[in-house]
Design a protein around this motif. Structure first.
Motif, PDB file in Angstrom:
ATOM      1  N   LEU A 154       2.012   3.760  -9.794  1.00 32.45           N
ATOM      2  CA  LEU A 154       1.237   4.638  -8.610  1.00 32.45           C
ATOM      3  C   LEU A 154       0.932   6.672  -8.718  1.00 32.45           C
ATOM      4  O   LEU A 154       0.676   6.682  -7.946  1.00 32.45           O
ATOM      5  N   ALA A 155       2.248   6.448  -8.529  1.00 30.38           N
ATOM      6  CA  ALA A 155       2.668   7.724  -9.676  1.00 30.38           C
ATOM      7  C   ALA A 155       1.684   8.467 -10.281  1.00 30.38           C
ATOM      8  O   ALA A 155       1.264   9.336  -9.967  1.00 30.38           O
ATOM      9  N   CYS A 156       1.232   7.727 -11.375  1.00 32.09           N
ATOM     10  CA  CYS A 156       0.301   7.558 -12.292  1.00 32.09           C
ATOM     11  C   CYS A 156      -0.553   7.971 -11.511  1.00 32.09           C
ATOM     12  O   CYS A 156      -1.686   9.362 -12.105  1.00 32.09           O
ATOM     13  N   PHE A 157      -1.406   7.519 -10.846  1.00 35.98           N
ATOM     14  CA  PHE A 157      -2.783   7.278  -9.741  1.00 35.98           C
ATOM     15  C   PHE A 157      -2.486   8.437  -9.337  1.00 35.98           C
ATOM     16  O   PHE A 157      -3.777   9.183  -9.479  1.00 35.98           O
ATOM     17  N   TYR A 158      -1.983   9.123  -8.579  1.00 36.14           N
ATOM     18  CA  TYR A 158      -1.913  10.179  -7.550  1.00 36.14           C
ATOM     19  C   TYR A 158      -1.952  11.133  -8.441  1.00 36.14           C
ATOM     20  O   TYR A 158      -2.766  12.040  -8.764  1.00 36.14           O
ATOM     21  N   GLU A 159      -1.290  11.260  -9.414  1.00 36.86           N
ATOM     22  CA  GLU A 159      -1.109  12.351 -10.925  1.00 36.86           C
ATOM     23  C   GLU A 159      -2.224  13.015 -10.933  1.00 36.86           C
ATOM     24  O   GLU A 159      -2.749  13.488 -11.039  1.00 36.86           O
ATOM     25  N   ASN A 160      -2.897  11.790 -11.938  1.00 38.09           N
ATOM     26  CA  ASN A 160      -4.589  11.644 -12.161  1.00 38.09           C
ATOM     27  C   ASN A 160      -5.552  11.830 -12.038  1.00 38.09           C
ATOM     28  O   ASN A 160      -6.544  12.554 -11.818  1.00 38.09           O
ATOM     29  N   ALA A 161      -5.254  12.055 -10.368  1.00 39.82           N
ATOM     30  CA  ALA A 161      -6.554  11.503  -8.957  1.00 39.82           C
ATOM     31  C   ALA A 161      -5.958  13.380  -8.596  1.00 39.82           C
ATOM     32  O   ALA A 161      -7.864  14.464  -8.556  1.00 39.82           O
ATOM     33  N   GLN A 162      -4.985  13.792  -8.247  1.00 41.41           N
ATOM     34  CA  GLN A 162      -5.328  15.464  -8.405  1.00 41.41           C
ATOM     35  C   GLN A 162      -6.227  16.087  -9.690  1.00 41.41           C
ATOM     36  O   GLN A 162      -6.743  16.883  -8.946  1.00 41.41           O
ATOM     37  N   LYS A 163      -5.918  15.555 -10.944  1.00 40.52           N
ATOM     38  CA  LYS A 163      -6.287  16.484 -12.241  1.00 40.52           C
ATOM     39  C   LYS A 163      -7.290  16.170 -11.890  1.00 40.52           C
ATOM     40  O   LYS A 163      -8.608  17.275 -12.576  1.00 40.52           O
ATOM     41  N   GLU A 164      -7.861  15.458 -11.045  1.00 45.77           N
ATOM     42  CA  GLU A 164      -9.871  14.996 -11.163  1.00 45.77           C
ATOM     43  C   GLU A 164     -10.166  15.541 -10.258  1.00 45.77           C
ATOM     44  O   GLU A 164     -11.661  16.475 -10.941  1.00 45.77           O
ATOM     45  N   ALA A 170       0.767  -1.219   0.137  1.00 41.36           N
ATOM     46  CA  ALA A 170       0.275  -0.152  -0.126  1.00 41.36           C
ATOM     47  C   ALA A 170       0.007   1.222   0.303  1.00 41.36           C
ATOM     48  O   ALA A 170       1.814   1.142   0.541  1.00 41.36           O
ATOM     49  N   MET A 171       0.465   2.666  -0.639  1.00 44.14           N
ATOM     50  CA  MET A 171       0.607   3.542  -0.684  1.00 44.14           C
ATOM     51  C   MET A 171      -0.184   4.566   0.291  1.00 44.14           C
ATOM     52  O   MET A 171      -1.531   4.659   0.054  1.00 44.14           O
ATOM     53  N   SER A 172       0.052   5.710   1.185  1.00 48.15           N
ATOM     54  CA  SER A 172      -0.449   6.469   0.908  1.00 48.15           C
ATOM     55  C   SER A 172      -0.351   8.631   0.632  1.00 48.15           C
ATOM     56  O   SER A 172       1.392   8.309   1.026  1.00 48.15           O
ATOM     57  N   ALA A 173      -1.298   9.340  -0.077  1.00 48.89           N
ATOM     58  CA  ALA A 173      -0.363  10.410  -0.682  1.00 48.89           C
ATOM     59  C   ALA A 173      -1.652  11.137  -0.265  1.00 48.89           C
ATOM     60  O   ALA A 173      -1.853  10.886  -0.021  1.00 48.89           O
ATOM     61  N   ARG A 174      -1.333  12.585  -0.203  1.00 52.70           N
ATOM     62  CA  ARG A 174      -2.291  13.393   0.492  1.00 52.70           C
ATOM     63  C   ARG A 174      -2.749  14.395  -0.912  1.00 52.70           C
ATOM     64  O   ARG A 174      -0.987  14.298  -2.217  1.00 52.70           O
ATOM     65  N   ILE A 175      -3.505  14.194  -1.322  1.00 54.04           N
ATOM     66  CA  ILE A 175      -4.388  15.293  -2.211  1.00 54.04           C
ATOM     67  C   ILE A 175      -4.739  16.406  -2.248  1.00 54.04           C
ATOM     68  O   ILE A 175      -5.770  16.419  -1.156  1.00 54.04           O
ATOM     69  N   ASN A 176      -4.519  17.905  -2.935  1.00 52.82           N
ATOM     70  CA  ASN A 176      -5.379  19.127  -2.839  1.00 52.82           C
ATOM     71  C   ASN A 176      -6.904  18.620  -3.047  1.00 52.82           C
ATOM     72  O   ASN A 176      -6.734  18.900  -4.070  1.00 52.82           O
TER      73      ASN A 176
END
Length: 208
Positions: A193-203, A22-28
């Motif tokens: 995973l980096a792509c997931f977080y990058e795309n999540a922030q864009k969303e 698992a990985m956790s990171a923050r989204i604005n």
């Protein structure tokens, strides 16, 4: 779904007792949070849509091993727990992707109606045995809106599970939410995973 070429026999993680990590990171989430409050929309529903879209943007997150073959789903629908305001009723729902609808507002209202119908007994909730969830095109998403967590672990039925698990938490004073994703290392590496977080922030910035 379609079968894809993938060398399972020589994958470095295929014989691990568990290939899950698992990985956790923050989204604005500031833009979406403020928009939801200004327009009487559910932040839970809208953030659910953002995270479903982010998962579906990464092909490796849509892969499974079925009957010894690697398949890739065209898309994953979302499965999420839901509760009533008094926390007396706990169910699960399965929702279609936002792309199935004319616009995001129509999808939002569809999810809100489904939540109401399930909690008030007009519709059955979603149920599939945990060990069978890899056999269908779903991603499990769960919100913990009471906690601004830094990390989280997940219960595992089996170490061979592939289905992604996504959990997100409370919006903090900086309008950030922590998003955790559990995946299988057989298919998903740090780059994905980096792509997931990058795309999540864009969303979260552009879903509206």
């Amino acid at each position: 779904m379609r079968e894809i070429e993938f060398d399972l026999d020589n994958n470095p993680f295929i014989n691990f007792h568990s290939a899950r990590y698992a990985m956790s990171a923050r989204i604005n989430a500031e833009k979406l949070w403020k928009w939801c409050h200004e327009n009487d929309k559910s932040f839970f529903v809208m953030s659910l849509g953002c995270l479903m879209n982010a998962v579906n943007s990464v092909p490796q997150l849509k892969r499974r091993i079925i009957d010894g073959k690697v398949i890739e789903y065209d898309y994953l629908e979302g499965v999420s727990p839901i509760m009533d305001e008094n926390n007396d009723i706990y169910r699960e729902m399965r929702v279609r992707t936002p792309q199935d609808f004319k616009d995001i507002n129509e999808w939002h209202d569809y999810v809100r109606e489904m939540i109401s119908d399930i909690l008030e007994g007009r519709k059955e909730g979603f149920f599939t045995e945990m060990e069978n969830r890899d056999l269908t095109n779903i991603v499990n998403l769960s919100c913990i809106p009471w906690v601004d967590f830094d990390m989280i672990t997940n219960c595992e039925v089996t170490g061979n599970a592939i289905q992604p698990l996504v959990t997100w938490g409370k919006v903090n004073e900086n309008y950030e939410i922590s998003v955790s994703i559990t995946v299988s290392h057989i298919f998903v590496n740090g780059r994905e995973l980096a792509c997931f977080y990058e795309n999540a922030q864009k969303e979260f910035d552009q879903l509206l």
